[in-house]
Design an enzyme around this catalytic site. Sequence first.
Site, PDB file in Angstrom:
ATOM      1  CE  LYS A 173      -4.041   1.761   2.511  1.00 34.43           C
ATOM      2  NZ  LYS A 173      -4.909   1.530   3.688  1.00 34.43           N
ATOM      3  CD  GLU A 186     -18.662  -2.555   9.169  1.00 34.67           C
ATOM      4  OE1 GLU A 186     -17.818  -1.765   8.729  1.00 34.67           O
ATOM      5  OE2 GLU A 186     -18.954  -3.640   8.602  1.00 34.67           O
ATOM      6  NE  ARG A 215     -21.375  -3.513   5.231  1.00 39.45           N
ATOM      7  CZ  ARG A 215     -20.238  -3.915   4.681  1.00 39.45           C
ATOM      8  NH1 ARG A 215     -19.113  -3.352   5.023  1.00 39.45           N
ATOM      9  NH2 ARG A 215     -20.219  -4.888   3.807  1.00 39.45           N
TER      10      ARG A 215
END
Length: 651
Positions: free
Chosen positions: A291, A377, A405
């Site tokens: 990344k 979540e 969610r």
Amino acid sequence: MSVEEDTVHHTGLLTTVRGPQDVKRMSVDELDILAAEIRDFLIAKVSRTGGHVGPNLGVVELTLAMHRVFDSPRDRLLFDTGHQAYVHKIVTGRQAGFDRLRQRGGLSGYPSQAESEHDLVENSHASTALSYADGLAKAYALRGEPRSVVAVVGDGALTGGMCWEALNNIATAGNPLVIVVNDNGRSYAPTIGGLADHLSSLRLNPSYEKVLDTVKDALGSTPLVGKPMYEVLHAVKKGIKDAVSPQAMFEDLGIKYVGPVDGHDVAAVESALRAAKNFGGPVIVHAVTRKGYGYRPAEEDEADCLHGPGSAFDIETGKLVAAPSVKWTHVFADELVAIADERPDVVGITAAMAEPTGIAKLARKYPNRVYDVGIAEQHAATSAAGLALGGLHPVVAVYATFLNRAFDQVLLDVAMHRLPVTFVLDRAGITGPDGPSHYGMWDMSVFGVVPGLRIAAPRDAATLREELREAVEVDNGPTIVRFPTGTVAADLPALRRFGPVDVLAESARTDVLLVAVGSFGQLGMEVAARVAEQGYGVTVVDPRWVRPVPAELVELAAGHRLVVSVEDGVRVGGVGDALAQAMRDADVRVPLRDLGVPADWHPHGTRAQILADLGLTAQDVARDVTGWISRLDAEPVEPVRITTDDAAAQN
């Protein structure tokens, strides 16, 4: 030479790319040069607008290889999450749009059907792409269409349960489908969990480390992206040995595995993708990437590799250009630590967003009292329920858009058991540049139906600190504390408090009760001043706790001629709707107008622009209020509550 200067001198190949076919024609050497040019381009453009720079620097070669092997848009390329699709946008002819990335009228920060036929799914919530891909592959098989489906999934997204539900079904169906696992060891922050540990063991393998050490050493002498990068890219062509591949982990599911491959070697990735495409069934291609690859400030940013600077940043340092200001998140983070100092039962939970939500500050002081569950979540909510059953008071910090969610878990796993769990929702309301999938405007409507759940909406730093403390004192049910994104306005003291309701302004005349929800407190004050100029008196109140509706708020409503609510949440089922119901139940027949966000998909732009479009500015609200109260003067009949439908028709 700066990145911007370097971009000027090395855009020969990039300017020739108007679509995927242009990439297919390039030689291996040209692809290496193109990759470096793309990195230059990304850094130069995103540094002016803000955006997801780190994830996209890591998928340059990966994206190029995908577009060489597959034929978009006939073959469908899905990105999970969509924030790593900038390079895909460049390759599919949208370079010009990057001057206004995430700005009104410019490119979306995520895939967008309105922008290009190459974008199919406008996804920005993680762990969904494999389910989309499963359905697409089944549809093409049933229709007899020989089309490839490719899903790029970050290893962080694999911490989400939907991915594993999808993998189970993908293996059972056996349809041609290529799953590219972009393994950079991170979601926002370093990825956690059993899968992450397994993939990490591969990254520690000597044959793999040797390759990345070569890259790291070379990058160490490269100030930014430029000509030296070409030599680095040539130096890592050895790839990563297949002998270290974790085939058992995926093939036990019934899915073939290829890799790990060096995700920064176009030829290696291309070879793996072609093999996967020709297999005729589901295949996982494990690509190891870095990344922020190729940009020193991102490589050296330990927190999140410059995952997503929200505004312009300095190219040389990666630091934000804007002067530091006190953010809502900072106030929450500081107060949570202060509470934890006093209460050892308070613990923190986040879903792969420790830094963005501020929970990281608690983790730095009390590492054993913070749990990052990954992009999960639903698990976060029910795990919090377990912590509460065990005698603790969990504080779950997520973006408002992501708690949607976990509605079932909040409803049945937490609220039905009357458990003391506090959910802190950052970026509530209209957030702006990230677009409709990130707007946290649903929470007061969606969670307002949960029995026993109390929702607080602070208006400033002082009330955020106060209401957070009140929330963690609740021991017989769940609470939500919600606040918007950005800088906190100056504290707005109340004149007095009536029950839980703060009275911010009042007049000798009681014409209008203006219910200003949360951060709209200051807007309410400005509206009152404007309406007063027309000779009407306005009482401005901040309910503080908007669900359930305080009885004192209904009592105040009964003493006025008109009630107006204004909120940065969805009108349908919002605070105004709830107040209207409470007034009906109490037989208070004062007319009510509710102002809020229409239930629609509002385009990206700044928060101020979008609120202006919706008529949620002081000028607009004052004009509406003056018009409504003056019509009551003109038609002195028995007050009847104006319903939401009536209000919508008159607007």
